[in-house]
Design a protein around this motif. Structure first.
Motif, PDB file in Angstrom:
ATOM      1  N   LEU A 185       0.800  -1.225   0.000  1.00 56.88           N
ATOM      2  CA  LEU A 185       0.000   0.000   0.000  1.00 56.88           C
ATOM      3  C   LEU A 185       0.838   1.283   0.000  1.00 56.88           C
ATOM      4  O   LEU A 185       0.277   2.371  -0.138  1.00 56.88           O
ATOM      5  CB  LEU A 185      -0.936   0.015   1.212  1.00 56.88           C
ATOM      6  N   LEU A 186       2.139   1.163   0.154  1.00 58.09           N
ATOM      7  CA  LEU A 186       2.979   2.365   0.215  1.00 58.09           C
ATOM      8  C   LEU A 186       2.833   3.260  -1.018  1.00 58.09           C
ATOM      9  O   LEU A 186       2.887   4.476  -0.895  1.00 58.09           O
ATOM     10  CB  LEU A 186       4.455   1.989   0.404  1.00 58.09           C
ATOM     11  N   GLY A 187       2.627   2.665  -2.168  1.00 58.59           N
ATOM     12  CA  GLY A 187       2.520   3.461  -3.386  1.00 58.59           C
ATOM     13  C   GLY A 187       1.201   4.200  -3.514  1.00 58.59           C
ATOM     14  O   GLY A 187       1.164   5.337  -3.970  1.00 58.59           O
ATOM     15  N   GLU A 188       0.100   3.569  -3.125  1.00 58.01           N
ATOM     16  CA  GLU A 188      -1.224   4.151  -3.326  1.00 58.01           C
ATOM     17  C   GLU A 188      -1.749   4.900  -2.103  1.00 58.01           C
ATOM     18  O   GLU A 188      -2.378   5.943  -2.238  1.00 58.01           O
ATOM     19  CB  GLU A 188      -2.211   3.056  -3.706  1.00 58.01           C
ATOM     20  N   GLN A 189      -1.552   4.331  -0.955  1.00 57.96           N
ATOM     21  CA  GLN A 189      -2.038   4.923   0.294  1.00 57.96           C
ATOM     22  C   GLN A 189      -0.870   4.954   1.270  1.00 57.96           C
ATOM     23  O   GLN A 189      -0.792   4.144   2.188  1.00 57.96           O
ATOM     24  CB  GLN A 189      -3.199   4.109   0.858  1.00 57.96           C
ATOM     25  N   GLU A 190       0.010   5.906   1.058  1.00 59.86           N
ATOM     26  CA  GLU A 190       1.298   5.930   1.755  1.00 59.86           C
ATOM     27  C   GLU A 190       1.166   5.906   3.277  1.00 59.86           C
ATOM     28  O   GLU A 190       1.874   5.157   3.950  1.00 59.86           O
ATOM     29  CB  GLU A 190       2.107   7.152   1.319  1.00 59.86           C
TER      30      GLU A 190
END
Length: 125
Positions: free
Chosen positions: A70-75
């Motif tokens: 999820l780091l890329g989309e919902q950091e």
């Protein structure tokens, strides 16, 4: 910093998946007993506890992997989950070594990757 955080978090997760396999499925095998310092006599008695503990390790790995994903989309959510997983792994290593100093090698093995992941996750904020 984020790339290093991801690398160390995923490495910590993979290590904990491996520990899950050892504790949940290979507990009574000689190599696993040697790794954990458990006698052939004690292994069957401790097997239910090791099975349960193995799944704790798996769940921490899953939390960490989901966090990294999820780091890329919902950091913020991804970082929180990755920190929860790796922070718990690190906490468990600290409990291990503070309870029994003879377990320092195991604690270092268990805690180094999560410690580095936590460090780089915090630095990447």
């Amino acid at each position: 910093m984020t790339i290093l955080a991801v690398v160390f978090a995923l490495a910590a997760a993979l290590l904990h998946v491996y520990i899950w396999v050892l504790e949940a499925f290979r507990w009574t095998e000689p190599a696993t007993r040697k790794t954990f310092g458990v006698s052939e006599t004690d292994a069957p008695v401790l097997a239910p506890m090791a099975y349960n503990q193995g799944f704790y390790n798996l769940f921490l790995a899953i939390i960490t992997i989901v966090g990294v994903a999820l780091l890329g989309e919902q950091e913020d959510v991804g970082r929180a989950l990755a920190l929860a997983g790796t922070g718990s792994m690190l906490g468990a290593a600290l409990v291990l070594v503070t309870h029994d100093r003879s377990m320092a090698r195991a604690a270092i093995t268990q805690g180094t990757l999560p410690a580095l992941a936590v460090l780089f996750l915090l630095l990447s904020m």
